[in-house]
Design an enzyme around this catalytic site. Structure first.
Site, PDB file in Angstrom:
ATOM      1  N   GLU A 261       0.824  -1.215   0.000  1.00 57.60           N
ATOM      2  CA  GLU A 261       0.000   0.000   0.000  1.00 57.60           C
ATOM      3  C   GLU A 261       0.856   1.262   0.000  1.00 57.60           C
ATOM      4  O   GLU A 261       0.513   2.261  -0.632  1.00 57.60           O
ATOM      5  CB  GLU A 261      -0.917   0.038   1.229  1.00 57.60           C
ATOM      6  CG  GLU A 261      -2.029  -0.996   1.236  1.00 57.60           C
ATOM      7  CD  GLU A 261      -1.575  -2.340   1.813  1.00 57.60           C
ATOM      8  OE1 GLU A 261      -0.349  -2.551   1.998  1.00 57.60           O
ATOM      9  OE2 GLU A 261      -2.448  -3.191   2.060  1.00 57.60           O
ATOM     10  N   LEU A 262       1.975   1.209   0.732  1.00 59.10           N
ATOM     11  CA  LEU A 262       2.803   2.415   0.805  1.00 59.10           C
ATOM     12  C   LEU A 262       3.419   2.723  -0.555  1.00 59.10           C
ATOM     13  O   LEU A 262       3.470   3.876  -0.986  1.00 59.10           O
ATOM     14  CB  LEU A 262       3.900   2.247   1.869  1.00 59.10           C
ATOM     15  CG  LEU A 262       4.759   3.488   2.102  1.00 59.10           C
ATOM     16  CD1 LEU A 262       3.914   4.675   2.544  1.00 59.10           C
ATOM     17  CD2 LEU A 262       5.851   3.215   3.134  1.00 59.10           C
ATOM     18  N   LYS A 263       3.844   1.681  -1.233  1.00 57.57           N
ATOM     19  CA  LYS A 263       4.409   1.866  -2.578  1.00 57.57           C
ATOM     20  C   LYS A 263       3.386   2.559  -3.482  1.00 57.57           C
ATOM     21  O   LYS A 263       3.678   3.564  -4.128  1.00 57.57           O
ATOM     22  CB  LYS A 263       4.797   0.504  -3.152  1.00 57.57           C
ATOM     23  CG  LYS A 263       5.299   0.547  -4.580  1.00 57.57           C
ATOM     24  CD  LYS A 263       5.383  -0.865  -5.154  1.00 57.57           C
ATOM     25  CE  LYS A 263       5.828  -0.859  -6.598  1.00 57.57           C
ATOM     26  NZ  LYS A 263       7.214  -0.400  -6.779  1.00 57.57           N
TER      27      LYS A 263
ATOM     28  N   GLU B 132      28.698  -7.102  -2.898  1.00 60.20           N
ATOM     29  CA  GLU B 132      27.850  -6.827  -1.737  1.00 60.20           C
ATOM     30  C   GLU B 132      27.788  -7.981  -0.752  1.00 60.20           C
ATOM     31  O   GLU B 132      27.249  -7.822   0.337  1.00 60.20           O
ATOM     32  CB  GLU B 132      26.459  -6.373  -2.157  1.00 60.20           C
ATOM     33  CG  GLU B 132      25.660  -7.368  -2.897  1.00 60.20           C
ATOM     34  CD  GLU B 132      24.476  -6.644  -3.538  1.00 60.20           C
ATOM     35  OE1 GLU B 132      23.360  -7.020  -3.212  1.00 60.20           O
ATOM     36  OE2 GLU B 132      24.673  -5.715  -4.336  1.00 60.20           O
TER      37      GLU B 132
ATOM     38  N   GLY C 146      23.770  -7.286 -21.952  1.00 55.98           N
ATOM     39  CA  GLY C 146      22.844  -8.412 -22.033  1.00 55.98           C
ATOM     40  C   GLY C 146      21.413  -8.041 -22.334  1.00 55.98           C
ATOM     41  O   GLY C 146      20.849  -8.457 -23.328  1.00 55.98           O
ATOM     42  N   SER C 147      20.801  -7.225 -21.465  1.00 54.79           N
ATOM     43  CA  SER C 147      19.390  -6.942 -21.701  1.00 54.79           C
ATOM     44  C   SER C 147      19.228  -5.745 -22.634  1.00 54.79           C
ATOM     45  O   SER C 147      20.042  -4.821 -22.626  1.00 54.79           O
ATOM     46  CB  SER C 147      18.672  -6.675 -20.379  1.00 54.79           C
ATOM     47  OG  SER C 147      19.270  -5.618 -19.696  1.00 54.79           O
TER      48      SER C 147
ATOM     49  N   HIS D  32      21.871   4.405 -16.251  1.00 56.15           N
ATOM     50  CA  HIS D  32      20.904   4.872 -15.261  1.00 56.15           C
ATOM     51  C   HIS D  32      20.335   6.233 -15.633  1.00 56.15           C
ATOM     52  O   HIS D  32      19.441   6.744 -14.984  1.00 56.15           O
ATOM     53  CB  HIS D  32      21.549   4.939 -13.882  1.00 56.15           C
ATOM     54  CG  HIS D  32      21.990   3.599 -13.396  1.00 56.15           C
ATOM     55  ND1 HIS D  32      23.284   3.137 -13.557  1.00 56.15           N
ATOM     56  CD2 HIS D  32      21.309   2.602 -12.805  1.00 56.15           C
ATOM     57  CE1 HIS D  32      23.363   1.921 -13.061  1.00 56.15           C
ATOM     58  NE2 HIS D  32      22.187   1.574 -12.595  1.00 56.15           N
TER      59      HIS D  32
ATOM     60  N   GLU E 248      30.808  -1.445 -14.359  1.00 56.94           N
ATOM     61  CA  GLU E 248      30.200  -0.121 -14.289  1.00 56.94           C
ATOM     62  C   GLU E 248      31.250   0.914 -13.912  1.00 56.94           C
ATOM     63  O   GLU E 248      31.997   0.732 -12.970  1.00 56.94           O
ATOM     64  CB  GLU E 248      29.107  -0.139 -13.208  1.00 56.94           C
ATOM     65  CG  GLU E 248      28.505   1.214 -12.957  1.00 56.94           C
ATOM     66  CD  GLU E 248      27.363   1.167 -11.939  1.00 56.94           C
ATOM     67  OE1 GLU E 248      26.597   0.197 -11.946  1.00 56.94           O
ATOM     68  OE2 GLU E 248      27.271   2.102 -11.150  1.00 56.94           O
TER      69      GLU E 248
HETATM   70  N1  GLN Z   1      22.857  -9.336 -18.056  1.00 58.75           N
HETATM   71  C1  GLN Z   1      22.107  -8.513 -17.172  1.00 58.75           C
HETATM   72  C2  GLN Z   1      21.408  -7.408 -17.955  1.00 58.75           C
HETATM   73  O1  GLN Z   1      21.931  -6.939 -18.900  1.00 58.75           O
HETATM   74  C3  GLN Z   1      22.974  -7.884 -16.142  1.00 58.75           C
HETATM   75  C4  GLN Z   1      22.188  -7.063 -15.159  1.00 58.75           C
HETATM   76  C5  GLN Z   1      23.014  -6.506 -14.043  1.00 58.75           C
HETATM   77  O2  GLN Z   1      24.217  -6.515 -14.097  1.00 58.75           O
HETATM   78  N2  GLN Z   1      22.399  -5.979 -13.032  1.00 58.75           N
HETATM   79  O3  GLN Z   1      20.335  -6.974 -17.617  1.00 58.75           O
END
Ligand code: GLN
Ligand code: ZN
Length: 759
Positions: free
Chosen positions: A17-19, A606, A433-434, A695, A666
């Protein structure tokens, strides 16, 4: 009497709900009052679920993040937002970025991971001239609300040292010099709590589980001594790990009680109880706030009873940390396998466990005999279940030897073989990739999941997407292509769903940041791959083009780090099983003629433990798992990996030890900060520092990307430099991606001709 309390509750709501309320408010579809009303009713509902505790947390239901709440409470806004005051809209602007009156955009405050969780907090900013002021209105209102709901409120705040520790000095100021300005604000805050008739407050100081420099340890002593005469009782809360070298310090601090993470710091509990001065409250976080398994209540009682004997009223029981990090209510999970479900406890069920424990301690086990018996049955069932234990998987993992980990020849020789096999240009271009996940793609996947679309229809739709993606990449003249990942909604879930040993919730949302939530898979048993997971799609993509198509997999460490993982065996063991499953897929792809395979390890970093001295142990098994997954291939097959962060420096040797032929990483948001690493350590294999910040909706220019590449080329030898974006393109639109990639390809061409001129 053992007392029960809670450190914090999930905020997002049973049905997020908050989202919904936040996103509607941000889109301007609902007014402020409606949002406040949602906050009010969620607080009420959540307190209701906690009403059987002796104390309920207040102030934990944040509209965005608890650290941002602290910054507002303490009057510490980034200077670029300071003129706009302490209202809700400015609060969201700090979190999400904003615009000035004349329309220029102001950058949001930085966001980073909260300790080793997948929750992100808004990083406080500090400057030489940072000043603080107290803004308690919202918190005091909530205290009143809690009272009128019949609760016994215990406000939750972040303590001054952790607040400073977790923030960032923007002009190099030594954050400790700000304490003199900050501590009086806390004194005033405590006085206001007292005026509001508050008996206990919870002061979170999780920085105490970190490696603290001596001047920070000394500051703890100084500050808490100064706050010793506060009119309210202070429960100092530490969580996420043992105290180790801060243990004496924590015991000495003049507070009224100490909360310990009795799951992760269990071995310290007896010692701490010995050392704490009599009369201090010891709060034991016995129920795991970081995982979704039931507690073994009988074993806990065996352990707790002697402590209770000694401490009596001074023993408090709680979850190990805020329950923010687990889903809210198992009741909603009607689709789970009944046996697996019987092993689980979400936030609500964890509070029930506390209640059973405290009743058993206070009234005797007989009063909860039934609940204890049920719990013991669940424990037994999990311990012996054939869903958990697969002999063949265990035997295979136990038989893994070093030769499974290594390629035939060292990188240089492999690289030569691969160069002649692929015949790629210098500075080869590729993507991560994506490709854009359009509304159409998501609709198709949804229709398939709900059964509206059959296998054949789904396959056809995905093939059409793949075809489109391949054609676009050919038109862009990229060198190494991808199929685009239209069939994946999430890089972990997609694989977990096809592996044995994982279960999934329908509604098990956990907040990641702001209104964003994730639904981590549950790794409950020995993991293996029943059949190929990606081969069909990659084979199809490769059939459409003469250029190489990269196989695309998620690596074992990332699958592990983004799931809730079983605790009956070490994480390293589960990771090795995942590695073997991925290895099977890698070898199947290779057999199909796929000769470039990428294994993403977005979440490798992480998983790093909070204490530096624990890093090596983790990195050793994590790197080994990757190597087992990747290194079974022929030397002519090229292995790529991808990582989503630029703080690369402190783990560069571990990344080198993974021995992937190519790592894409990245970098562009931190303007190639990464490259500093190469001053000290020569990364031996090929590397593609991202030059397109995915991003951002901005299309980077050829000039900008050429410039970044030139910077990279100054540090990385030409024959080992790849050209690629920062990360996958799934969140972008085609109309952003096409021009950006066209510019990227052009930048690579420019670099090639610069290189020719120089030669
Ligand atoms: N292969 C994934 C993509 O391109 C990698 C995603 C990621 O590194 N967070 O979406
Ligand atoms: Zn990434």
């Amino acid at each position: 009497m053992a007392i029960t309390h809670n450190l914090g509750y999930p905020r997002i709501g049973r049905n997020r709900e908050l989202k919904t309320a936040l996103e509607r408010y941000w889109r301007g579809e609902r007014d402020r009052e409606a949002l406040e009303e949602t906050g009010r009713s969620l607080r009420q509902a959540h307190w209701k679920q906690q009403e059987r505790l002796d104390w309920q947390p207040v102030g934990d239901l944040s509209f965005y993040d608890q650290m941002l709440d602290m910054s507002f409470l303490l009057g510490n806004l980034p200077p670029r937002f300071a003129a706009d005051g302490f209202g809700l809209d400015n609060y969201f602007r700090v979190a999400r970025g904003g615009t000035t009156a004349d329309g220029t955009s102001i950058e949001a405050a930085e966001m980073t991971k909260w300790f080793d969780t997948n929750y992100h907090y808004i990083v406080p900013e500090f400057h030489r001239d940072s000043r603080f002021s107290l803004h308690t209105e919202a918190l005091l209102t909530q205290i009143e609300e809690a009272r009128s709901d019949g609760m016994q409120p215990k406000p939750v705040i972040v303590g001054p040292l952790s607040y400073l520790w977790l923030g960032k000095a923007k002009d190099g100021v030594d954050r400790l010099t700000l304490l003199d300005a900050l501590v009086p604000i806390y004194e005033e805050l405590f006085a206001r709590f007292d005026a509001a008739d508050i008996a206990w407050i919870q002061v979170d100081e999780p920085a105490l589980v970190m490696d603290l420099p001596p001047e920070w340890q000394a500051a703890f002593e100084r500050v808490y001594t100064r706050l010793a005469n506060a009119p309210v009782k202070r429960l100092l809360a530490t969580y996420f790990g043992p105290l180790r070298d801060n243990l004496h310090l924590a015991c000495r601090l003049p507070v009224d009680g100490l909360h310990l993470d009795a799951v992760r710091a269990r071995e310290e509990v007896a010692r701490i109880i010995d050392w704490l001065p009599a009369g201090k409250v010891v709060s034991l976080g016995v129920v795991d706030g970081r995982n979704i398994w039931k507690s073994d209540l009988t074993a806990l009682l065996d352990w707790l009873e002697p402590f209770h004997e000694r401490l009596k009223d001074d023993l408090w029981l709680a979850p190990s940390c805020s329950l923010l990090h687990v889903p809210m209510d198992l009741e909603a999970e009607t689709g789970l396998d009944a046996e697996i479900r019987s092993w689980l406890a979400f936030a609500r069920q964890k509070l029930e466990e506390l209640e059973i424990l405290s009743t058993a301690l206070n009234e005797g086990r007989a009063d909860v005999a039934d609940a204890l018996r049920k719990n013991a049955l669940a424990m037994e069932s999990q311990r012996w279940s054939l869903r958990v234990h697969k002999e063949a998987v265990k035997t295979r993992a136990a038989a893994v030897t070093g030769d499974l980990e290594s390629r035939g020849q060292p990188y240089r020789e492999r690289a030569a073989l691969q160069a002649s096999a692929f015949n790629l240009p210098l500075f080869p271009t590729t993507t991560i990739g994506s490709f854009p996940q359009t509304a159409e793609i998501r609709r198709t996947r949804r229709a398939y999941r709900s059964g509206q679309l059959d296998d054949g229809g789904y396959r056809l739709a995905m093939q059409t997407e793949i075809e489109h993606c391949i054609h676009e990449q050919e038109a862009l003249d990229l060198d190494v292509l991808v199929h685009g990942e239209p069939e994946r909604n999430d890089m972990v879930e997609y694989f977990a769903e096809q592996l044995e040993g994982f279960a999934f919730t329908r509604n098990g949302w956990v907040q990641s940041y702001g209104s964003r939530c994730v639904k981590p898979p549950i790794l409950y048993g020995d993991v293996h791959r029943a059949e190929p997971m990606t081969v069909e799609w990659i084979r199809y993509a490769q059939s459409l083009t003469n250029k190489p198509v990269k196989g695309m997999l998620t690596g074992p460490v990332t699958l592990l780090n983004w799931s809730f993982v079983r605790v009956d065996q070490p994480r390293s063991e589960s990771c090795l099983q995942l590695a073997l499953a991925v290895r099977d897929e890698v070898l199947d792809l290779e057999r199909e003629g796929v000769s470039i395979i990428q294994i993403d390890e977005a979440a490798l970093r992480e998983g790093l433990p909070l204490r530096r001295s624990d890093w090596d142990g983790y990195l050793r098994w994590a790197v080994r798992a990757f190597r087992v997954a990747a290194n079974g291939v022929d030397d002519r097959t090229q292995i790529h990996t991808h990582m989503c962060y630029s703080e690369f420096n402190d783990i560069i040797e571990a990344i080198a030890a993974m021995d992937a032929d190519v790592v894409t990483i990245e970098t562009s948001r931190s303007a190639m900060e990464l490259l500093d690493v190469f001053e000290a350590f020569e990364y031996p294999n090929a590397i593609g520092p991202g030059i397109y910040d995915i991003h951002s909706p901005l299309v980077p220019t050829v000039e900008r990307m050429t410039e970044l590449l030139c910077q990279a080329a100054a540090r990385i030898p030409a024959e080992r430099l790849w050209v690629n974006p920062d990360c996958g393109l799934k969140t972008r639109d085609w109309n952003e991606v096409k021009p950006a990639l066209a510019n990227m390809v052009e930048a690579a061409r420019r670099l090639r001709s610069l290189q020719r001129e120089a030669a």
